[in-house]
Design an enzyme around this catalytic site. Sequence first.
Site, PDB file in Angstrom:
ATOM      1  N   PHE A 149      -1.251   7.676   5.485  1.00 22.25           N
ATOM      2  CA  PHE A 149      -1.286   9.014   6.078  1.00 22.25           C
ATOM      3  C   PHE A 149      -0.902   9.013   7.553  1.00 22.25           C
ATOM      4  O   PHE A 149      -0.489  10.036   8.083  1.00 22.25           O
ATOM      5  CB  PHE A 149      -2.694   9.631   5.918  1.00 22.25           C
ATOM      6  N   LYS A 173       6.392   7.377  -2.581  1.00 21.43           N
ATOM      7  CA  LYS A 173       5.074   7.944  -2.922  1.00 21.43           C
ATOM      8  C   LYS A 173       4.331   8.050  -1.596  1.00 21.43           C
ATOM      9  O   LYS A 173       3.710   7.098  -1.143  1.00 21.43           O
ATOM     10  CB  LYS A 173       4.351   7.018  -3.900  1.00 21.43           C
ATOM     11  N   GLU A 176      -1.087  11.343   0.028  1.00 22.39           N
ATOM     12  CA  GLU A 176      -1.416  12.676  -0.491  1.00 22.39           C
ATOM     13  C   GLU A 176      -2.118  13.525   0.573  1.00 22.39           C
ATOM     14  O   GLU A 176      -2.378  14.704   0.357  1.00 22.39           O
ATOM     15  CB  GLU A 176      -2.263  12.561  -1.764  1.00 22.39           C
ATOM     16  N   SER A 226      -4.007   0.245   3.883  1.00 24.82           N
ATOM     17  CA  SER A 226      -5.166  -0.587   4.227  1.00 24.82           C
ATOM     18  C   SER A 226      -5.096  -1.939   3.501  1.00 24.82           C
ATOM     19  O   SER A 226      -4.419  -2.072   2.477  1.00 24.82           O
ATOM     20  CB  SER A 226      -6.447   0.152   3.835  1.00 24.82           C
ATOM     21  N   CYS A 281      -1.942   1.591  13.208  1.00 20.39           N
ATOM     22  CA  CYS A 281      -2.186   0.182  12.859  1.00 20.39           C
ATOM     23  C   CYS A 281      -1.961  -0.705  14.069  1.00 20.39           C
ATOM     24  O   CYS A 281      -2.368  -1.855  14.080  1.00 20.39           O
ATOM     25  CB  CYS A 281      -1.280  -0.253  11.723  1.00 20.39           C
ATOM     26  N   GLU A 382     -11.908  -2.763  10.667  1.00 22.85           N
ATOM     27  CA  GLU A 382     -11.020  -1.737  11.227  1.00 22.85           C
ATOM     28  C   GLU A 382     -11.727  -0.379  11.154  1.00 22.85           C
ATOM     29  O   GLU A 382     -12.135   0.049  10.074  1.00 22.85           O
ATOM     30  CB  GLU A 382      -9.722  -1.688  10.411  1.00 22.85           C
TER      31      GLU A 382
HETATM   32  P1  NAD Z   1      -4.668   3.639   2.187  1.00 18.97           P
HETATM   33  O1  NAD Z   1      -4.606   2.191   1.857  1.00 18.97           O
HETATM   34  O2  NAD Z   1      -5.910   4.391   1.819  1.00 18.97           O
HETATM   35  O3  NAD Z   1      -3.468   4.424   1.456  1.00 18.97           O
HETATM   36  C1  NAD Z   1      -2.148   3.958   1.535  1.00 18.97           C
HETATM   37  C2  NAD Z   1      -1.395   4.383   0.275  1.00 18.97           C
HETATM   38  O4  NAD Z   1      -2.022   3.774  -0.851  1.00 18.97           O
HETATM   39  C3  NAD Z   1      -1.418   5.892   0.038  1.00 18.97           C
HETATM   40  O5  NAD Z   1      -0.147   6.293  -0.413  1.00 18.97           O
HETATM   41  C4  NAD Z   1      -2.481   6.070  -1.034  1.00 18.97           C
HETATM   42  O6  NAD Z   1      -2.235   7.156  -1.883  1.00 18.97           O
HETATM   43  C5  NAD Z   1      -2.422   4.762  -1.806  1.00 18.97           C
HETATM   44  N1  NAD Z   1      -3.736   4.383  -2.343  1.00 18.97           N
HETATM   45  C6  NAD Z   1      -4.955   4.653  -1.806  1.00 18.97           C
HETATM   46  N2  NAD Z   1      -5.937   4.139  -2.587  1.00 18.97           N
HETATM   47  C7  NAD Z   1      -5.328   3.536  -3.625  1.00 18.97           C
HETATM   48  C8  NAD Z   1      -5.807   2.812  -4.758  1.00 18.97           C
HETATM   49  N3  NAD Z   1      -7.108   2.614  -4.969  1.00 18.97           N
HETATM   50  N4  NAD Z   1      -4.906   2.309  -5.618  1.00 18.97           N
HETATM   51  C9  NAD Z   1      -3.592   2.484  -5.424  1.00 18.97           C
HETATM   52  N5  NAD Z   1      -3.082   3.164  -4.356  1.00 18.97           N
HETATM   53  C10 NAD Z   1      -3.921   3.676  -3.471  1.00 18.97           C
HETATM   54  O7  NAD Z   1      -4.343   3.782   3.737  1.00 18.97           O
HETATM   55  P2  NAD Z   1      -4.402   5.094   4.644  1.00 18.97           P
HETATM   56  O8  NAD Z   1      -5.820   5.454   4.881  1.00 18.97           O
HETATM   57  O9  NAD Z   1      -3.468   6.123   4.137  1.00 18.97           O
HETATM   58  O10 NAD Z   1      -3.755   4.527   5.995  1.00 18.97           O
HETATM   59  C11 NAD Z   1      -4.485   3.839   6.972  1.00 18.97           C
HETATM   60  C12 NAD Z   1      -4.373   2.344   6.798  1.00 18.97           C
HETATM   61  O11 NAD Z   1      -3.002   1.949   6.840  1.00 18.97           O
HETATM   62  C13 NAD Z   1      -5.044   1.568   7.919  1.00 18.97           C
HETATM   63  O12 NAD Z   1      -5.718   0.472   7.365  1.00 18.97           O
HETATM   64  C14 NAD Z   1      -3.885   1.119   8.786  1.00 18.97           C
HETATM   65  O13 NAD Z   1      -4.125  -0.039   9.556  1.00 18.97           O
HETATM   66  C15 NAD Z   1      -2.844   0.872   7.756  1.00 18.97           C
HETATM   67  N6  NAD Z   1      -1.503   0.879   8.337  1.00 18.97           N
HETATM   68  C16 NAD Z   1      -0.898  -0.328   8.495  1.00 18.97           C
HETATM   69  C17 NAD Z   1       0.347  -0.372   9.081  1.00 18.97           C
HETATM   70  C18 NAD Z   1       1.051  -1.685   9.274  1.00 18.97           C
HETATM   71  O14 NAD Z   1       2.197  -1.660   9.636  1.00 18.97           O
HETATM   72  N7  NAD Z   1       0.407  -2.820   9.043  1.00 18.97           N
HETATM   73  C19 NAD Z   1       0.972   0.813   9.500  1.00 18.97           C
HETATM   74  C20 NAD Z   1       0.314   2.023   9.307  1.00 18.97           C
HETATM   75  C21 NAD Z   1      -0.935   2.040   8.730  1.00 18.97           C
END
Ligand code: NAD
Length: 497
Positions: A149, A173, A176, A226, A281, A382
Amino acid sequence: MKLIEHFVNGKIIPGSSDRKGKVFNPATGEQESEVRLASKSDLDQAVEAAKKAFETWSAKPPLQRARIIFKFKELIEKNSDELTKLIVSEHGKVFEDARGSLTRGLEVVEFACGIPHLLKGEYSENVGTNVDSWSMRQPLGVVAGITPFNFPAMVPMWMFPIAIACGNTFILKPSEKDPSCPLRLAELLSEAGLPEGVFNVVNGDKEAVDAILENKDIKAVSFVGSTPIAKYIYENSAKNEKRVQALGGAKNHLVVMPDCDLDGAVNGLMGAAYGSAGERCMAQSVAVAVGDIGDELVSRLSKKAEALKVGPGMDKTSEMGPLVTKEHLEKVKSYVDLGVEEGAKLVVDGRNLKLQGYENGFYIGGCLFDHVNKDMRIYKEEIFGPVLSVVRVKTFEEAAKLINDHEYGNGVSIYTRDGDAGRTFASKIQVGMVGINVPIPVPMAFHSFGGWKRSLFGDSGMHGMEGIKFYTKLKTVTSRWPSGVRTNAEFVMPTMK
Ligand code: NAD
């Protein structure tokens, strides 16, 4: 209420599933739209379209693909205000920060415009007598991106401009929580002349993600999010024989050496810890105060953190916007409660912030902890909010060990005037992206972005040459044209004569 659908085969299409997610405006706390959550059959339909489009798109000369990407670049510039507003309205970050993130995505589009040059292979004449050899990079097929997000435009743009410039077709994808900007990017790609089916957006949650991981026609998955989900994506993509890069979470340190330009370090920390409400991140969530600099550092930081102007992202005077959802706000607040329980000193407490006229918005003020130690959960985990922890150490070596022992290894910075300390730090630190007197060392589009340790699962980072390699497979051709000499079959390992 507005319903956000999928974009498949060049147009917006209604999904087959009845499941919908809620999309909020974090500044007001109001739900502004719903998003369709895709079923497996919605995803499979998009993959079919992408598979068909691949046949002609991959055969197009890279120069022709580049011209469409160039037109897309112009359309992003032309529609930059609208795209930025979409980011602000669903993510909450402040307008100029949102625009900056769009620009960082645009830079990858600019990089992808050079695709004819970037795809050039290697050639060796006469690797054996009258035998030549060359290599080329060819697209993989249908590839997918699953994004978080916190950067609804930039993170998808780390992926798809390069993937499609290389000749692949793409399924995105997006998160959401803020799906509108990626959908608008899809429309702009069509307007730029991208053929139907080359770029598709399928909105959804775990069901759509699992359908991606299981679909045999998807050859590669790029993920950013994450760490627990990154690991899940990595393992299941590999299990289903897909190429995968899965970028995860982070806990980034900024080391403040006693000899540094302290104003520079404090200003760097303020932007890096509280910018985008800490939902980056590459946010610097730990300041490591070395030697006797701690008291002065905390004193200067606390004055600035208390004065932070928190407000809606569309208010030009706001320095920090709200968090993305109410659940996330509650999670961040609970981490602040935990830090107090764990015995850290809460120097600035933003938990009780209330904004007149925006009482239901997802706001929290900047929080600052002092005397945090490595065993506390607020240090190890985090938080992804505007919470900065100060850890005090005696020496440079102690600072480096602290960072090297941490499970995450995304970004890190050091502020110092000592070239030797800076050079040793860059060489020895176990982190993928390093800043020296630079607070947020995000590599430019023509370099590559990627952390180490549990911040990245897989072998390659995003964009730059790592991106080109990820989205192509290498083929090496060895060729001989007979010049009248006929040879007999050989049954031993060929060596060049
Ligand atoms: P998230 O892991 O909750 O979601 C990321 C994606 O995975 C979304 O599209 C979501 O719909 C999907 N998802 C969520 N739960 C899922 C599940 N149980 N099974 C399958 N798919 C699932 O992350 P977020 O809250 O949207 O974003 C924040 C996180 O992203 C933080 O941990 C941040 O550090 C990380 N991030 C990392 C970088 C990097 O370059 N390393 C960059 C941006 C964000």
